[in-house]
Design a protein around this motif. Structure first.
Motif, PDB file in Angstrom:
ATOM      1  N   LYS A   8     -10.987  12.119  -5.119  1.00 13.69           N
ATOM      2  CA  LYS A   8     -10.000  12.746  -3.870  1.00 13.69           C
ATOM      3  C   LYS A   8      -9.377  11.573  -2.985  1.00 13.69           C
ATOM      4  CE  LYS A   8     -11.256  17.464  -4.730  1.00 13.69           C
ATOM      5  NZ  LYS A   8     -11.669  18.800  -3.933  1.00 13.69           N
ATOM      6  N   PRO A   9      -8.875  10.577  -3.569  1.00 12.95           N
ATOM      7  CA  PRO A   9      -8.108   9.833  -2.755  1.00 12.95           C
ATOM      8  C   PRO A   9      -6.975  10.240  -1.838  1.00 12.95           C
ATOM      9  CG  PRO A   9      -7.366   9.303  -5.041  1.00 12.95           C
ATOM     10  CD  PRO A   9      -8.370  10.311  -4.947  1.00 12.95           C
ATOM     11  N   CYS A  10      -6.839   9.603  -0.581  1.00  6.75           N
ATOM     12  CA  CYS A  10      -5.774  10.146   0.317  1.00  6.75           C
ATOM     13  C   CYS A  10      -5.687   8.969   1.409  1.00  6.75           C
ATOM     14  CB  CYS A  10      -5.905  11.484   0.752  1.00  6.75           C
ATOM     15  SG  CYS A  10      -7.462  11.453   1.842  1.00  6.75           S
ATOM     16  N   VAL A  45      -8.827   5.684 -10.612  1.00 12.62           N
ATOM     17  CA  VAL A  45      -9.139   4.608 -10.943  1.00 12.62           C
ATOM     18  C   VAL A  45      -7.673   3.715 -10.903  1.00 12.62           C
ATOM     19  CG1 VAL A  45      -8.978   4.872 -13.468  1.00 12.62           C
ATOM     20  CG2 VAL A  45     -10.411   2.804 -12.604  1.00 12.62           C
ATOM     21  N   LEU A  46      -8.123   2.495 -10.204  1.00 12.29           N
ATOM     22  CA  LEU A  46      -7.067   1.616 -10.156  1.00 12.29           C
ATOM     23  C   LEU A  46      -7.365   0.199 -10.968  1.00 12.29           C
ATOM     24  CD1 LEU A  46      -4.272   0.100  -9.045  1.00 12.29           C
ATOM     25  CD2 LEU A  46      -5.508  -0.298  -6.746  1.00 12.29           C
ATOM     26  N   LEU A  47      -6.667  -0.238 -11.888  1.00 14.00           N
ATOM     27  CA  LEU A  47      -7.157  -1.393 -12.450  1.00 14.00           C
ATOM     28  C   LEU A  47      -6.177  -2.670 -12.132  1.00 14.00           C
ATOM     29  CD1 LEU A  47      -7.260   0.060 -16.222  1.00 14.00           C
ATOM     30  CD2 LEU A  47      -9.496  -0.318 -14.741  1.00 14.00           C
ATOM     31  N   ILE A  48      -6.624  -3.512 -11.325  1.00 16.66           N
ATOM     32  CA  ILE A  48      -5.718  -4.474 -10.362  1.00 16.66           C
ATOM     33  C   ILE A  48      -6.122  -5.798 -10.811  1.00 16.66           C
ATOM     34  CG2 ILE A  48      -7.274  -3.953  -8.484  1.00 16.66           C
ATOM     35  CD1 ILE A  48      -4.511  -4.087  -7.177  1.00 16.66           C
ATOM     36  N   GLY A  49      -5.499  -6.992 -10.666  1.00 14.76           N
ATOM     37  CA  GLY A  49      -5.735  -8.163 -10.795  1.00 14.76           C
ATOM     38  C   GLY A  49      -6.296  -8.747  -9.590  1.00 14.76           C
ATOM     39  N   GLU A  50      -7.308  -9.392  -9.761  1.00 14.31           N
ATOM     40  CA  GLU A  50      -8.212  -9.936  -8.648  1.00 14.31           C
ATOM     41  C   GLU A  50      -7.487 -11.237  -8.177  1.00 14.31           C
ATOM     42  OE1 GLU A  50     -12.202 -10.763  -9.502  1.00 14.31           O
ATOM     43  OE2 GLU A  50     -12.560  -8.528 -10.167  1.00 14.31           O
ATOM     44  N   ARG A  82       0.789  -1.352  -0.063  1.00 18.91           N
ATOM     45  CA  ARG A  82      -0.128  -0.076  -0.045  1.00 18.91           C
ATOM     46  C   ARG A  82       0.692   1.353   0.076  1.00 18.91           C
ATOM     47  NH1 ARG A  82      -2.694  -2.926   4.524  1.00 18.91           N
ATOM     48  NH2 ARG A  82      -4.517  -4.180   3.549  1.00 18.91           N
ATOM     49  N   ARG A  83       2.342   1.091   0.144  1.00  8.39           N
ATOM     50  CA  ARG A  83       3.041   2.292   0.209  1.00  8.39           C
ATOM     51  C   ARG A  83       4.039   2.099  -0.771  1.00  8.39           C
ATOM     52  NH1 ARG A  83      -0.956   3.514   2.465  1.00  8.39           N
ATOM     53  NH2 ARG A  83      -1.393   4.106   4.392  1.00  8.39           N
ATOM     54  N   PHE A  84       4.916   3.282  -1.296  1.00 10.65           N
ATOM     55  CA  PHE A  84       5.894   3.193  -2.279  1.00 10.65           C
ATOM     56  C   PHE A  84       7.364   3.263  -1.584  1.00 10.65           C
ATOM     57  CE2 PHE A  84       2.145   4.245  -4.568  1.00 10.65           C
ATOM     58  CZ  PHE A  84       2.167   3.648  -5.641  1.00 10.65           C
ATOM     59  N   THR A  85       8.080   2.880  -2.161  1.00  8.23           N
ATOM     60  CA  THR A  85       9.736   3.250  -1.955  1.00  8.23           C
ATOM     61  C   THR A  85       9.766   4.763  -1.952  1.00  8.23           C
ATOM     62  OG1 THR A  85      10.525   2.820  -3.927  1.00  8.23           O
ATOM     63  CG2 THR A  85      10.451   0.620  -2.737  1.00  8.23           C
ATOM     64  N   THR A  86      10.913   5.120  -1.381  1.00  6.02           N
ATOM     65  CA  THR A  86      11.210   6.488  -1.731  1.00  6.02           C
ATOM     66  C   THR A  86      11.294   7.010  -3.016  1.00  6.02           C
ATOM     67  OG1 THR A  86      11.990   6.860   0.629  1.00  6.02           O
ATOM     68  CG2 THR A  86      12.702   8.550  -0.908  1.00  6.02           C
ATOM     69  N   GLY A 135       1.157  -4.141  -6.075  1.00  7.02           N
ATOM     70  CA  GLY A 135       0.356  -2.964  -5.318  1.00  7.02           C
ATOM     71  C   GLY A 135      -0.830  -3.916  -4.812  1.00  7.02           C
ATOM     72  N   ARG A 136      -1.352  -2.819  -4.026  1.00 11.13           N
ATOM     73  CA  ARG A 136      -2.470  -3.459  -3.318  1.00 11.13           C
ATOM     74  C   ARG A 136      -3.555  -2.366  -3.482  1.00 11.13           C
ATOM     75  NH1 ARG A 136      -2.941  -8.722  -0.968  1.00 11.13           N
ATOM     76  NH2 ARG A 136      -1.104  -9.349  -0.473  1.00 11.13           N
ATOM     77  N   VAL A 137      -4.797  -2.525  -3.263  1.00 11.46           N
ATOM     78  CA  VAL A 137      -5.853  -1.280  -3.525  1.00 11.46           C
ATOM     79  C   VAL A 137      -5.449   0.078  -2.802  1.00 11.46           C
ATOM     80  CG1 VAL A 137      -8.390  -0.804  -3.167  1.00 11.46           C
ATOM     81  CG2 VAL A 137      -7.543  -3.135  -3.936  1.00 11.46           C
ATOM     82  N   GLY A 138      -4.656  -0.063  -1.517  1.00 10.18           N
ATOM     83  CA  GLY A 138      -4.567   0.951  -0.669  1.00 10.18           C
ATOM     84  C   GLY A 138      -3.356   1.774  -1.366  1.00 10.18           C
ATOM     85  N   SER A 139      -2.804   1.254  -2.338  1.00 11.06           N
ATOM     86  CA  SER A 139      -1.667   2.059  -3.023  1.00 11.06           C
ATOM     87  C   SER A 139      -2.089   3.245  -3.653  1.00 11.06           C
ATOM     88  CB  SER A 139      -0.786   1.138  -3.862  1.00 11.06           C
ATOM     89  OG  SER A 139      -1.579   0.730  -5.068  1.00 11.06           O
ATOM     90  N   MET A 140      -3.669   3.120  -4.108  1.00  8.45           N
ATOM     91  CA  MET A 140      -4.067   4.396  -4.644  1.00  8.45           C
ATOM     92  C   MET A 140      -4.405   5.516  -3.682  1.00  8.45           C
ATOM     93  SD  MET A 140      -8.147   2.833  -4.728  1.00  8.45           S
ATOM     94  CE  MET A 140      -8.807   4.186  -5.720  1.00  8.45           C
TER      95      MET A 140
END
Length: 239
Positions: free
Chosen positions: A190-192, A168-173, A86-90, A150-155
């Motif tokens: 307004k995702p955050c 919109v996040l297109l992701i494999g189920e 759900r989070r990115f590298t620096t 990625g997970r859904v929360g990465s959005m």
């Protein structure tokens, strides 16, 4: 009596034809039929392959996606630690900050999620339909992003960095024994970081035997337009 039995058999066969689920598959004594057992093993292997395989780099480059990584360093860690997806590298967060259009109307993100096969099978058609539909609605998309592991929360993290109006996040189920190549589209106004699942909307089961990819692209665009018009998403959205 025979007519009643024939009618019941016909009705049952009609019901079976409406689902790919394993019902009334027959048996040989106390064991499954060999053909059914082999099909089960084939579908199970396809599901495992979908989880552990990777989206071809050629496809990501062909689609013009900015490729970034989450904190999950490999597939095993990704499966064991959902939070890291759900989070990115620096480095990746900096790349998003530097390379992407800020405050776009629509942000499109793609991720392998739990099925790289879903992206490989559906992305081109869904993406093309989505862009065409957004254009017809007068909506503009920002810089497209590919999130590996990625997970859904990465959005939400992307939302904090780029501050799009909608994403919109297109992701494999998660693959099942019916389909190993099913995609979902998660959308949010307004995702955050801190957004709840109830703040998101989703169109799931996007694959050739579910929601057709081309139709899904159009439906996604319509839902994004509704979010922009109503300035909300999730359970509060009227659609």
């Amino acid at each position: 009596m025979m007519n009643d039995i024939s009618s019941e058999v016909e009705t049952w066969n009609e019901l079976k034809s409406t689902t790919g689920a394993r019902i009334d598959v027959g048996r040989a004594g106390t064991r499954p039929l060999t053909s059914n057992m082999l099909r089960l093993r084939l579908d199970h292997a396809a599901a495992i392959d979908a989880v552990y395989s990777e989206v071809p780099r050629e496809l990501i480059e062909e689609m013009g996606l900015l490729s970034v990584n989450t904190l999950a360093s490999d597939k095993v860690q990704y499966l064991k630690r959902p939070d890291l997806g759900r989070r990115f590298t620096t480095t990746s967060a900096d790349a998003i900050q530097a390379s992407c259009l800020h405050a776009p109307q629509v942000q499109i993100v793609v991720s392998d999620g739990l099925s790289a096969a879903a992206i490989e099978a559906n992305l081109k058609e869904v993406y093309s339909s989505l862009l065409d539909s957004l254009n017809s609605l007068g909506l503009e998309a920002g810089t497209p992003i590919y999130v590996e592991r990625g997970r859904v929360g990465s959005m939400d993290h992307i939302g904090d960095i780029l501050q799009p109006e909608v994403l919109v996040l297109l992701i494999g189920e998660r693959p099942g024994l019916l389909s190993a190549s099913s995609m979902s589209a998660y959308m949010c106004y307004k995702p955050c970081i801190g957004k709840l699942d109830s703040d998101r909307n989703v169109i799931s089961n996007i694959h050739e035997s579910g929601t057709p990819p081309a139709e899904a692209g159009a439906r996604i665009a319509s839902m994004l337009k509704a979010m922009l018009d109503q300035r909300r998403s999730g359970t509060e959205l009227v659609f």
